[in-house]
Design a protein around this motif. Structure first.
Motif, mmCIF file in Angstrom:
data_model
loop_
_atom_site.group_PDB
_atom_site.id
_atom_site.type_symbol
_atom_site.label_atom_id
_atom_site.label_comp_id
_atom_site.label_asym_id
_atom_site.label_seq_id
_atom_site.Cartn_x
_atom_site.Cartn_y
_atom_site.Cartn_z
ATOM 1 N N LYS A 65 39.288 -108.868 100.067
ATOM 2 C CA LYS A 65 39.181 -110.259 100.499
ATOM 3 C C LYS A 65 40.504 -110.999 100.286
ATOM 4 C CE LYS A 65 36.204 -114.360 99.888
ATOM 5 N NZ LYS A 65 37.230 -115.350 99.515
ATOM 6 N N PHE A 66 41.114 -110.787 99.121
ATOM 7 C CA PHE A 66 42.390 -111.439 98.824
ATOM 8 C C PHE A 66 43.474 -111.002 99.809
ATOM 9 C CE2 PHE A 66 46.587 -111.245 96.867
ATOM 10 C CZ PHE A 66 46.764 -112.567 96.488
ATOM 11 N N ILE A 67 43.566 -109.704 100.045
ATOM 12 C CA ILE A 67 44.596 -109.182 100.943
ATOM 13 C C ILE A 67 44.394 -109.690 102.359
ATOM 14 C CG2 ILE A 67 45.447 -107.077 102.043
ATOM 15 C CD1 ILE A 67 45.028 -105.665 99.335
ATOM 16 N N ILE A 68 43.171 -109.677 102.832
ATOM 17 C CA ILE A 68 42.876 -110.133 104.191
ATOM 18 C C ILE A 68 43.258 -111.593 104.372
ATOM 19 C CG2 ILE A 68 40.985 -110.660 105.785
ATOM 20 C CD1 ILE A 68 39.617 -108.093 104.714
ATOM 21 N N GLN A 96 36.747 -102.612 105.218
ATOM 22 C CA GLN A 96 37.180 -104.009 105.344
ATOM 23 C C GLN A 96 38.483 -104.113 106.134
ATOM 24 O OE1 GLN A 96 35.571 -106.817 104.256
ATOM 25 N NE2 GLN A 96 33.858 -105.513 103.695
ATOM 26 N N PHE A 97 39.419 -103.227 105.844
ATOM 27 C CA PHE A 97 40.724 -103.297 106.514
ATOM 28 C C PHE A 97 40.640 -102.864 107.975
ATOM 29 C CE2 PHE A 97 43.110 -102.697 102.237
ATOM 30 C CZ PHE A 97 42.889 -104.030 101.947
ATOM 31 N N LYS A 98 39.777 -101.906 108.253
ATOM 32 C CA LYS A 98 39.619 -101.455 109.643
ATOM 33 C C LYS A 98 39.110 -102.596 110.514
ATOM 34 C CE LYS A 98 37.476 -97.871 112.483
ATOM 35 N NZ LYS A 98 36.575 -96.679 112.491
ATOM 36 N N ASN A 99 38.203 -103.374 109.965
ATOM 37 C CA ASN A 99 37.663 -104.518 110.717
ATOM 38 C C ASN A 99 38.730 -105.559 111.023
ATOM 39 O OD1 ASN A 99 35.107 -103.393 110.635
ATOM 40 N ND2 ASN A 99 34.474 -104.519 108.813
ATOM 41 N N GLU A 100 39.745 -105.624 110.164
ATOM 42 C CA GLU A 100 40.819 -106.608 110.330
ATOM 43 C C GLU A 100 42.078 -105.998 110.943
ATOM 44 O OE1 GLU A 100 40.377 -109.790 109.723
ATOM 45 O OE2 GLU A 100 38.336 -109.477 108.958
ATOM 46 N N LYS A 101 41.981 -104.717 111.330
ATOM 47 C CA LYS A 101 43.120 -103.992 111.923
ATOM 48 C C LYS A 101 44.333 -103.973 110.989
ATOM 49 C CE LYS A 101 41.826 -104.607 116.773
ATOM 50 N NZ LYS A 101 40.439 -104.988 116.505
ATOM 51 N N LYS A 146 49.557 -108.243 106.835
ATOM 52 C CA LYS A 146 50.550 -107.567 107.667
ATOM 53 C C LYS A 146 51.175 -106.372 106.961
ATOM 54 C CE LYS A 146 51.820 -111.642 110.414
ATOM 55 N NZ LYS A 146 52.930 -112.539 110.836
ATOM 56 N N GLU A 147 50.804 -106.159 105.748
ATOM 57 C CA GLU A 147 51.379 -105.056 104.978
ATOM 58 C C GLU A 147 50.834 -103.702 105.445
ATOM 59 O OE1 GLU A 147 51.677 -105.911 100.543
ATOM 60 O OE2 GLU A 147 50.518 -107.643 101.235
#
Length: 225
Positions: A109-112, A135-140, A117-118
């Motif tokens: 959640k914090f990273i998103i 979680q990251f896949k959903n946000e590409k 962009k990392e």
């Protein structure tokens, strides 16, 4: 005398006895073992690193990796950890942590919300949960698991009766319940992820620490016994 069983050896018995008092029979059992894997090193330039366990940190350095720390740049070369133990393990090797969270869900959640962009590398074990990946896949968000150790189940059989049991990880729960029942026991868990796994095997109340630290867990146990 009540007997409390910690599902991990190597904990500080003196600290536990001091915190919980002398009126408890304290015992320990290893439910998991860990085997570091040998993998070839590669360039970590422009990569941010994620560690969700002490074992991941130790295996990372044992393989000869070294972070390219750069907390000034916005979009790369940061180190993120789950739990203070992972942070402290990094510190022993001379590296700091940009952000620490109590669990993978909060870290994602914090990273998103801040630094999506990392390009992330997650050094972990073979049984690491897919929380970050999903979680990251959903946000590409660019993310890759790098498995640097294997977790093995020990499946202990506990012969002596116990009143309370303390769990430290979902995989530890899975190993313990294969041959041991937890119904009717007072159950303590070090975090929400572990608690969710325990809930698969009992309807009894589970006491969960807010912080993923032994100190916070012991404080909870002391208040509930």
């Amino acid at each position: 005398m009540q007997k409390i069983l910690f599902t991990k050896k190597g904990l500080d018995r003196k600290m536990i006895s001091k915190e919980l008092g002398e009126n408890l029979d304290i015992d320990f059992v290893d439910v998991l073992s860990f085997e570091n894997l040998k993998i070839p090193t590669f360039d970590l330039k422009n990569k941010s690193l994620i560690f969700t366990s002490v074992q991941g940190v130790n295996a990372f350095f044992e393989n000869g990796f070294s972070p390219n720390e750069n907390f000034v740049e916005k979009d790369f070369n940061k180190i993120y950890t789950v739990g203070k133990k992972s942070k402290n393990a990094l510190r022993k090797h001379g590296f700091g942590t940009f952000k620490i969270k109590n669990n993978a869900k909060d870290l994602a959640k914090f990273i998103i919300e801040n630094f999506n962009k990392e390009n992330f590398l997650h050094f972990c074990g073979n049984l690491a949960l897919d929380t970050l990946q999903v979680q990251f896949k959903n946000e590409k968000i660019k993310y890759k698991k790098v498995v640097v150790y294997n977790t093995k189940f020990r499946y202990p059989e506990i012969e002596n009766p116990f009143d309370e049991v303390v769990f430290f990880s979902p995989s530890g729960v899975q190993s313990f319940v294969k041959y041991n029942k937890i119904e009717g026991k007072k159950i303590f868990s070090i975090g929400e992820t572990t608690t969710k796994e325990i809930e698969k095997f009992t309807k009894d109340e589970i006491y969960t620490s807010e912080e993923s630290t032994l100190e916070d867990l012991l404080h909870l146990i002391k208040n509930k016994l």
